[in-house]
Scaffold this active site. Structure first.
Site, short mmCIF file in Angstrom:
data_model
loop_
_atom_site.label_atom_id
_atom_site.label_comp_id
_atom_site.label_asym_id
_atom_site.label_seq_id
_atom_site.Cartn_x
_atom_site.Cartn_y
_atom_site.Cartn_z
N CYS A 1 13.31 31.79 0.88
CA CYS A 1 11.96 31.25 0.82
C CYS A 1 11.28 31.59 2.14
O CYS A 1 11.66 32.55 2.81
CB CYS A 1 11.98 29.74 0.57
SG CYS A 1 12.82 28.79 1.86
N ALA A 2 10.27 30.84 2.53
CA ALA A 2 9.51 31.19 3.74
C ALA A 2 10.35 31.09 5.01
O ALA A 2 10.13 31.84 5.96
CB ALA A 2 8.29 30.28 3.86
#
EC number: 2.7.1.69
Length: 468
Positions: free
Chosen positions: A30-31
Site C-alpha cells: 500500500c502507500a
C-alpha cells in the site's frame, strides 16, 4: 539517493527475516507498507526485520505480515522483492488469501467495510474541500476586503458551488452500491443503476420527508417509502445483497438467457427488497447508530472528546477506523459537519509529538532515522510509521501519545471544532476548516502534539541499550 543495489540488499534481508522464499505465499503493498501472506508466522525473525535498513516497524494483522517502509521507499522495496522472484499479487487477491487464513468473522467484516468505503472517500474528500472553499469565499469579513457583501454574490455562482458540494452526498447510495457490487463480485454497472433507483426523482426525497415538505409513499398501510438521498447503511446492505443475488441468479439462468434475465431479476428483486424491507429497517438502524455515537461525542464538559481522543489510535491499530467512515459520512450528510475529524487529527498529531520526542532524545542513529520521518509522516496524516516504528516499540511513548490525543480531543469538543469534510487530517486537514474554525483546529492539534511531546520527553522514553 539510494542505489538499486541497496534495495536489492533490503529485499534479500526481508526474505531472510521472513524465513526464506518458501515461507512467502504472496506479496502486495500500500502507500507505506509491504504486505505479505506467509505460511508460518512463527519462524519470522521480527527483531531482524525491524533492524533492516529503512524498515520502520512490523506488525501482523488480519492474516497479513506488514513491514512499514514509508511512502516511496515501499515501492522500491516491492520492485526489488519481485526481482528476487517473490510472488506478487493484487491487493484484492491478497485480502482474499488473508481472509482464508483468518477465521475471525469480526476482522473479516472490518476488511469488508474498508474495501467498500475506502474507494469512495476521494469523492467525499473533494466535496469537503469544496465546502471549505465555499465557506471561505462567502465569509462576510473576506468579502468586505473587496468591498462586497454576501448579497453581491451571484445566484448562478452559488448554484455552481452547490453542484460541487451537494452532488456526492445526494447520490451517495450510487457510490456505495457501486462499490459494494464491485467488492462482492457483482456487476458494478448494476450497482450504479440500483443506487440511482434509490434516489430516483420519482420518489419523495428523504430531505423533503424529513422537513415535512412532502409525505412519503405508503404501501400496505404501514410501509413508508421515500428516496434514500445521503443514506449509507441501507445502500451498503442492499449493494451486498444485490451482488450476492446476481451471482446466485446467474447460476440458475441458462447461459443463452443470462444477458436478459440476470440483470432483470437482480434489479427487480433488489429494488423491491430495498424499498420495502432493507431500506426501512436499516435506515432506522443507521439513525440509532449515528445518534448513539453523536451522543457519546457530545457528552458534556468535553468528556466525549476526551474518551474518543484517547482511544482513537488504538482503534487505528485494530483496523476499526474503517468502520467509522460510515459514521463520519452520515454526520456530513445530516448536518454538513464532522465532529470526529478534529478529534482524530489531535490524536494523530499526538503520535507525531511522541515520535519527535523519541527522535530528539535517542542516541541511536537508527532510532533517529526512523523517528524523524515518522513524525513528519504523522503530521501529514499517516501514523503507522510513528505508531509501529517508534511509539509502540518503546511502549511508553505510545501511552503518552494516547494521553495527548485525549487532551486534544477534550479541547476539540470544548471549542466545538467541526470539519466540513473527512479523511484528511493533521496539517492537510486544515483545508477542511477554511472558515472561523481554522484557529481552534490548529489549537487542538498543537495541544495534542505538545502534551504528547512533553510527557514523552520527561517521562515516556528511555532508550534500550540493545538498540544503539
Amino acid at each position: 539517493m539510494s542505489s538499486d543495489k541497496e534495495y536489492v540488499k533490503i529485499a534479500q534481508d526481508v526474505i531472510k527475516g521472513l524465513g526464506g522464499e518458501d515461507n512467502i505465499i504472496s506479496m502486495a503493498h500500500c502507500a507505506t507498507r509491504l504486505r505479505l501472506i506467509v505460511k508460518d508466522r512463527d519462524i519470522i525473525d521480527d527483531e531482524f526485520i525491524e533492524n533492516i535498513d529503512k524498515a520502520k516497524g512490523v506488525f501482523f494483522t488480519s492474516g497479513q505480515y506488514q513491514i512499514i517502509f514509508g511512502t516511496g521507499i515501499v515501492n522500491r522495496v516491492y520492485e526489488a522483492m519481485i526481482g528476487q522472484n517473490v510472488s506478487a499479487t493484487s491487493k484484492a487477491e491478497l485480502k482474499e488469501k488473508a481472509s482464508a487464513q483468518d477465521d475471525n468473522f469480526f476482522k473479516r467484516m472490518l476488511r469488508i467495510f474498508g474495501d467498500v468505503f475506502v474507494p469512495i472517500i476521494p469523492a467525499l474528500v473533494a466535496t469537503g474541500l469544496f465546502m471549505g472553499v465555499r465557506g471561505l469565499v462567502t465569509q462576510p469579513a473576506l468579502l468586505q476586503l473587496f468591498g462586497l457583501t454576501p448579497e453581491n454574490i451571484s445566484a448562478d455562482f452559488l448554484l455552481i458551488t452547490q453542484i460541487l458540494t451537494d452532488t456526492a452526498f445526494a447520490f451517495l447510495p450510487v457510490l456505495v452500491c457501486w462499490s459494494a457490487f464491485r467488492v462482492f463480485g457483482g456487476s458494478p454497472l448494476l450497482g450504479i443503476l440500483l443506487g440511482l433507483m434509490l434516489v430516483s426523482p420519482s420518489l419523495p426525497t428523504s430531505w423533503d420527508v424529513a422537513q415535512h415538505v412532502k409525505e412519503p409513499m405508503v404501501f400496505f398501510g404501514f410501509i413508508k417509502v421515500a428516496g434514500y438521498q445521503g443514506s449509507v447503511l441501507p445502500a451498503f446492505i442492499l449493494g451486498v445483497v444485490g451482488a450476492l443475488l446476481e451471482k446466485r441468479i446467474r447460476k440458475w439462468v441458462p447461459e443463452a438467457l443470462d444477458l436478459i434475465l440476470t440483470p432483470f431479476l437482480t434489479l427487480l428483486v433488489s429494488l423491491v427488497l430495498g424499498l420495502f424491507v432493507i431500506g426501512p429497517i436499516f435506515h432506522e438502524v443507521e439513525v440509532l447508530i449515528l445518534a448513539g455515537v453523536t451522543a457519546i461525542l457530545k457528552l458534556p464538559f468535553g468528556i466525549g472528546g476526551l474518551i474518543y481522543g484517547g482511544i482513537n489510535q488504538l482503534i487505528v491499530i485494530t483496523g476499526l477506523h474503517h468502520a467509522l467512515n460510515l459514521i463520519e459520512i452520515q454526520m456530513l450528510v445530516d448536518s454538513g459537519w464532522n465532529i470526529v475529524n478534529p478529534i482524530s487529527s489531535a490524536s494523530i498529531c499526538a503520535q507525531a509529538g511522541a515520535a519527535l520526542a523519541v527522535g530528539l532524545k535517542a542516541k541511536s542513529l537508527k532510532t533517529k532515522s526512523i523517528a524523524y520521518p515518522s513524525s513528519l509522516s504523522a503530521l501529514l496524516g499517516i501514523t503507522e510509521p510513528a505508531i509501529f516504528g517508534v511509539n509502540i516499540r518503546y511502549g511508553k511513548p505510545f501511552l503518552m501519545a494516547l494521553i495527548g490525543g485525549a487532551a486534544g480531543g477534550f479541547f476539540a469538543r470544548i471549542f466545538n471544532v467541526q470539519a466540513t469534510g473527512m479523511s484528511i487530517t493533521a496539517i492537510p486537514g486544515m483545508l477542511l476548516y477554511l472558515n472561523n474554525q481554522i484557529i481552534p483546529y490548529i489549537a487542538v492539534c498543537i495541544i495534542g502534539f505538545a502534551v504528547a511531546f512533553g510527557l514523552t520527553w520527561f517521562f515516556g522514553f528511555k532508550e534500550r541499550t540493545d538498540n544503539k
